[in-house]
Structures are given as structure tokens and as C-alpha cells.
Design a protein around this motif. Structure first.
Motif, PDB file in Angstrom:
ATOM      1  N   ALA A  59     -55.953   7.217 -14.301  1.00 12.53           N
ATOM      2  CA  ALA A  59     -56.750   6.486 -15.299  1.00 12.53           C
ATOM      3  C   ALA A  59     -56.117   5.138 -15.618  1.00 12.53           C
ATOM      4  N   GLU A  60     -54.806   5.126 -15.763  1.00 14.07           N
ATOM      5  CA  GLU A  60     -54.131   3.869 -16.068  1.00 14.07           C
ATOM      6  C   GLU A  60     -54.273   2.883 -14.916  1.00 14.07           C
ATOM      7  N   GLU A  61     -54.126   3.369 -13.689  1.00 15.95           N
ATOM      8  CA  GLU A  61     -54.291   2.495 -12.527  1.00 15.95           C
ATOM      9  C   GLU A  61     -55.709   1.937 -12.460  1.00 15.95           C
ATOM     10  N   ALA A  62     -56.705   2.794 -12.725  1.00 12.93           N
ATOM     11  CA  ALA A  62     -58.101   2.354 -12.696  1.00 12.93           C
ATOM     12  C   ALA A  62     -58.353   1.282 -13.746  1.00 12.93           C
ATOM     13  N   ALA A  63     -57.777   1.462 -14.927  1.00 11.69           N
ATOM     14  CA  ALA A  63     -57.972   0.488 -16.003  1.00 11.69           C
ATOM     15  C   ALA A  63     -57.358  -0.860 -15.636  1.00 11.69           C
ATOM     16  N   PHE A  64     -56.164  -0.838 -15.075  1.00 10.48           N
ATOM     17  CA  PHE A  64     -55.517  -2.103 -14.706  1.00 10.48           C
ATOM     18  C   PHE A  64     -56.265  -2.801 -13.569  1.00 10.48           C
ATOM     19  N   LYS A  65     -56.842  -2.031 -12.657  1.00 11.27           N
ATOM     20  CA  LYS A  65     -57.639  -2.639 -11.588  1.00 11.27           C
ATOM     21  C   LYS A  65     -58.881  -3.319 -12.157  1.00 11.27           C
ATOM     22  N   LEU A  66     -59.507  -2.675 -13.136  1.00 19.50           N
ATOM     23  CA  LEU A  66     -60.668  -3.294 -13.762  1.00 19.50           C
ATOM     24  C   LEU A  66     -60.291  -4.602 -14.458  1.00 19.50           C
ATOM     25  N   LEU A  67     -59.131  -4.613 -15.102  1.00 17.14           N
ATOM     26  CA  LEU A  67     -58.673  -5.840 -15.752  1.00 17.14           C
ATOM     27  C   LEU A  67     -58.391  -6.933 -14.729  1.00 17.14           C
ATOM     28  N   ALA A  68     -57.721  -6.543 -13.644  1.00 11.59           N
ATOM     29  CA  ALA A  68     -57.276  -7.542 -12.668  1.00 11.59           C
ATOM     30  C   ALA A  68     -58.413  -8.076 -11.812  1.00 11.59           C
ATOM     31  N   LEU A  69     -59.382  -7.246 -11.482  1.00 12.02           N
ATOM     32  CA  LEU A  69     -60.381  -7.621 -10.486  1.00 12.02           C
ATOM     33  C   LEU A  69     -61.737  -8.014 -11.068  1.00 12.02           C
ATOM     34  N   GLN A  70     -62.021  -7.562 -12.291  1.00 10.13           N
ATOM     35  CA  GLN A  70     -63.362  -7.781 -12.833  1.00 10.13           C
ATOM     36  C   GLN A  70     -63.419  -8.844 -13.930  1.00 10.13           C
ATOM     37  N   GLY A  71     -62.271  -9.193 -14.516  1.00  5.79           N
ATOM     38  CA  GLY A  71     -62.268 -10.195 -15.574  1.00  5.79           C
ATOM     39  C   GLY A  71     -63.203  -9.873 -16.715  1.00  5.79           C
ATOM     40  N   PRO A  72     -63.098  -8.681 -17.303  1.00  2.00           N
ATOM     41  CA  PRO A  72     -64.029  -8.290 -18.367  1.00  2.00           C
ATOM     42  C   PRO A  72     -63.846  -9.126 -19.628  1.00  2.00           C
ATOM     43  N   VAL A  73     -64.905  -9.228 -20.411  1.00  2.00           N
ATOM     44  CA  VAL A  73     -64.845  -9.949 -21.677  1.00  2.00           C
ATOM     45  C   VAL A  73     -65.513  -9.098 -22.752  1.00  2.00           C
ATOM     46  N   ALA A  74     -65.283  -9.486 -24.014  1.00  2.00           N
ATOM     47  CA  ALA A  74     -65.941  -8.879 -25.178  1.00  2.00           C
ATOM     48  C   ALA A  74     -65.825  -7.361 -25.171  1.00  2.00           C
ATOM     49  N   GLY A  75     -66.971  -6.670 -25.259  1.00  2.00           N
ATOM     50  CA  GLY A  75     -66.960  -5.215 -25.397  1.00  2.00           C
ATOM     51  C   GLY A  75     -66.311  -4.509 -24.234  1.00  2.00           C
ATOM     52  N   ASP A  76     -66.554  -4.978 -23.028  1.00  2.00           N
ATOM     53  CA  ASP A  76     -65.947  -4.337 -21.860  1.00  2.00           C
ATOM     54  C   ASP A  76     -64.430  -4.486 -21.884  1.00  2.00           C
ATOM     55  N   LEU A  77     -63.963  -5.645 -22.303  1.00  2.00           N
ATOM     56  CA  LEU A  77     -62.521  -5.860 -22.388  1.00  2.00           C
ATOM     57  C   LEU A  77     -61.912  -4.928 -23.436  1.00  2.00           C
ATOM     58  N   ARG A  78     -62.579  -4.788 -24.579  1.00  2.00           N
ATOM     59  CA  ARG A  78     -62.084  -3.865 -25.602  1.00  2.00           C
ATOM     60  C   ARG A  78     -62.015  -2.443 -25.061  1.00  2.00           C
ATOM     61  N   ALA A  79     -63.045  -2.043 -24.317  1.00  2.00           N
ATOM     62  CA  ALA A  79     -63.095  -0.681 -23.778  1.00  2.00           C
ATOM     63  C   ALA A  79     -61.946  -0.422 -22.823  1.00  2.00           C
ATOM     64  N   ILE A  80     -61.624  -1.388 -21.982  1.00  2.00           N
ATOM     65  CA  ILE A  80     -60.576  -1.183 -20.989  1.00  2.00           C
ATOM     66  C   ILE A  80     -59.195  -1.194 -21.637  1.00  2.00           C
ATOM     67  N   VAL A  81     -58.961  -2.160 -22.511  1.00  2.00           N
ATOM     68  CA  VAL A  81     -57.658  -2.225 -23.182  1.00  2.00           C
ATOM     69  C   VAL A  81     -57.450  -0.982 -24.048  1.00  2.00           C
ATOM     70  N   SER A  82     -58.486  -0.578 -24.761  1.00  2.00           N
ATOM     71  CA  SER A  82     -58.387   0.639 -25.563  1.00  2.00           C
ATOM     72  C   SER A  82     -58.168   1.851 -24.671  1.00  2.00           C
ATOM     73  N   GLY A  83     -58.810   1.846 -23.499  1.00  2.00           N
ATOM     74  CA  GLY A  83     -58.633   2.954 -22.567  1.00  2.00           C
ATOM     75  C   GLY A  83     -57.187   3.114 -22.132  1.00  2.00           C
ATOM     76  N   ILE A  84     -56.526   2.005 -21.871  1.00  2.00           N
ATOM     77  CA  ILE A  84     -55.114   2.053 -21.485  1.00  2.00           C
ATOM     78  C   ILE A  84     -54.281   2.654 -22.612  1.00  2.00           C
ATOM     79  N   GLN A  85     -54.575   2.248 -23.836  1.00  2.00           N
ATOM     80  CA  GLN A  85     -53.834   2.774 -24.990  1.00  2.00           C
ATOM     81  C   GLN A  85     -54.160   4.249 -25.238  1.00  2.00           C
ATOM     82  N   ILE A  86     -55.416   4.631 -25.027  1.00  2.00           N
ATOM     83  CA  ILE A  86     -55.821   6.022 -25.222  1.00  2.00           C
ATOM     84  C   ILE A  86     -55.158   6.928 -24.199  1.00  2.00           C
TER      85      ILE A  86
END
Length: 222
Positions: A59-86
Motif C-alpha cells: 500500500a505504501e509503495e502504491a501511494a508513493f507511485k501515485l504521488l510520483a507519477l500522477q501529480g495529484p492535486v486537491a482532494g486526490d492529493l489529500r487522499a494519497i497523503v492521508s493514505g500513507i499516514q493511515i
């Protein structure tokens, strides 16, 4: 590409829910092992912990890949960063259940707990499992109102934790230092398990609304 991204984000949410379910199962089985001096069940919790660790890494690897490759913003960015913390919070919940199982194994074939506190820990185990289920539900629904109610469920755990200390400090305590240390540690493990479930809910509220509840401080993972 956007469809694939949303599928990956949904997959991350599913993994978090699976971790939460496994952590709840682990605490349920660890509590049974503790109360029944069940060595086989304690060993099962210890062995099954690897599943939580494996999903945590994925899960952590998947979250970091989404951050690195997709450049999420706003709600999606919150979801991914929160996911890493969760991931870290739920991983810690699993580790706390593991600690309970290890204490049960260490004291086998004797019962770890004096009989007079068994009821406290049976109830703490029940509350812990309910909190993990509630956390899993809010991860699935992203409902900030349900997430906020988890804080109320945690109050029951805090009350049990405080009551146990009054039992330990009672002049009639006759079970010695070793039992007192075990009870203190175990009570703390259950309390921390509940705190991390609350923190999962708190991060869900942030994901859904963009802000944290003002009355709920961060939990430092331990």
C-alpha cells in the motif's frame, strides 16, 4: 489514463480496509489468547502479522507511485497523503495486537491476568475490535460524520484504562509486581490501539473535508 488512476486510488483504499480488518481480527484473537491462555491462538496472531506487514508495504509503495507519477492535486492529493499516514496507523494497530499475543505466549501455560481483571480486558478487546470495524467502515465510505463518532467510541476505552489503574493502585492488590506490570502494559496496548483507530478516522475527515477536527490532536505512532 484518468480511469487507471482512479482504479489505482480505489485499490489503495481497498488495501487500507483490508489492513484494518486484519488488525481487528488480530486483536480479537490476541484477546482470546490472553484470556484463555491459548498458546495456539497466540502463535496464530504472531504468524498472521506478516500479512499485515506485506499489505502495508504494498500500500505504501502504491501511494508513493501515485504521488510520483500522477501529480495529484486537491482532494486526490489529500487522499494519497492521508493514505500513507493511515498505513502507518493501521500497521501500528497490528503491532499492538502482536504485543498482546506475545505476552500471552510468554506467560503460557499460566494465565497472564489475575481473574479479577479479566472482565476489563474482555471489554477492552471488544471495544478495540468495534473501533477497528468502525475505522474500516469510514475508510470504505469516507463519511466524515461516521468518522467523527469514532471519537465517542474511544471514550469507553479511555474509561476502562483509567479504571484499571485504580484497581492496580488499590491497597488490596495482592498479585505482585509482575502481574501489575503486565496489566499496565496490556492496558496501554489496548488504549494505543484505540487511539490509532481514532487517528485513522481523523485522517478520513481531513480527506473528505480538507480540515482536521480541532478537538482531536495528532497521535504520535508508537
Amino acid at each position: 489514463m484518468r480511469t487507471a488512476y482512479q482504479e489505482q486510488l480505489s485499490s489503495l483504499t481497498v488495501q487500507l480496509g483490508e489492513m484494518c480488518d486484519l488488525a481487528g481480527q488480530a486483536m480479537e484473537h490476541a484477546t482470546q489468547a490472553l484470556l484463555q491462555a491459548d498458546l495456539a491462538l497466540a502463535e496464530q496472531v504472531i504468524t498472521d502479522h506478516e500479512r499485515i506487514t506485506e499489505i502495508s508495504v504494498r500500500a505504501e509503495e502504491a501511494a508513493f507511485k501515485l504521488l510520483a507519477l500522477q501529480g495529484p492535486v486537491a482532494g486526490d492529493l489529500r487522499a494519497i497523503v492521508s493514505g500513507i499516514q493511515i498505513v502507518a496507523d493501521i500497521d501500528r494497530m497490528g503491532a499492538l495486537a502482536l504485543h498482546v499475543a506475545k505476552i500471552a505466549r510468554r506467560r503460557h501455560p499460566q494465565h497472564t491476568l489475575p481473574e479479577e481483571v479479566n472482565g476489563y480486558f474482555a471489554e477492552m478487546g471488544r471495544v478495540a475490535v468495534e473501533l477497528s470495524r468502525s475505522a474500516q467502515e469510514v475508510l470504505d465510505t469516507l463519511d466524515p460524520e461516521k468518522a467523527a463518532r469514532i471519537r465517542e467510541e474511544d471514550d469507553a476505552m479511555d474509561d476502562l484504562h483509567r479504571h484499571l489503574f485504580s484497581v492496580l493502585m488499590d491497597k488490596d492488590w495482592k498479585h505482585g509486581v509482575t502481574a501489575a506490570v503486565d496489566v499496565t502494559l496490556l492496558s496501554r496496548f489496548y488504549e494505543r490501539f484505540a487511539d490509532h483507530a481514532v487517528e485513522v478516522a481523523r485522517r478520513v475527515i481531513f480527506t473528505a473535508t480538507g480540515s482536521f477536527p480541532e478537538d482531536q490532536p495528532f497521535v504520535e505512532p508508537r
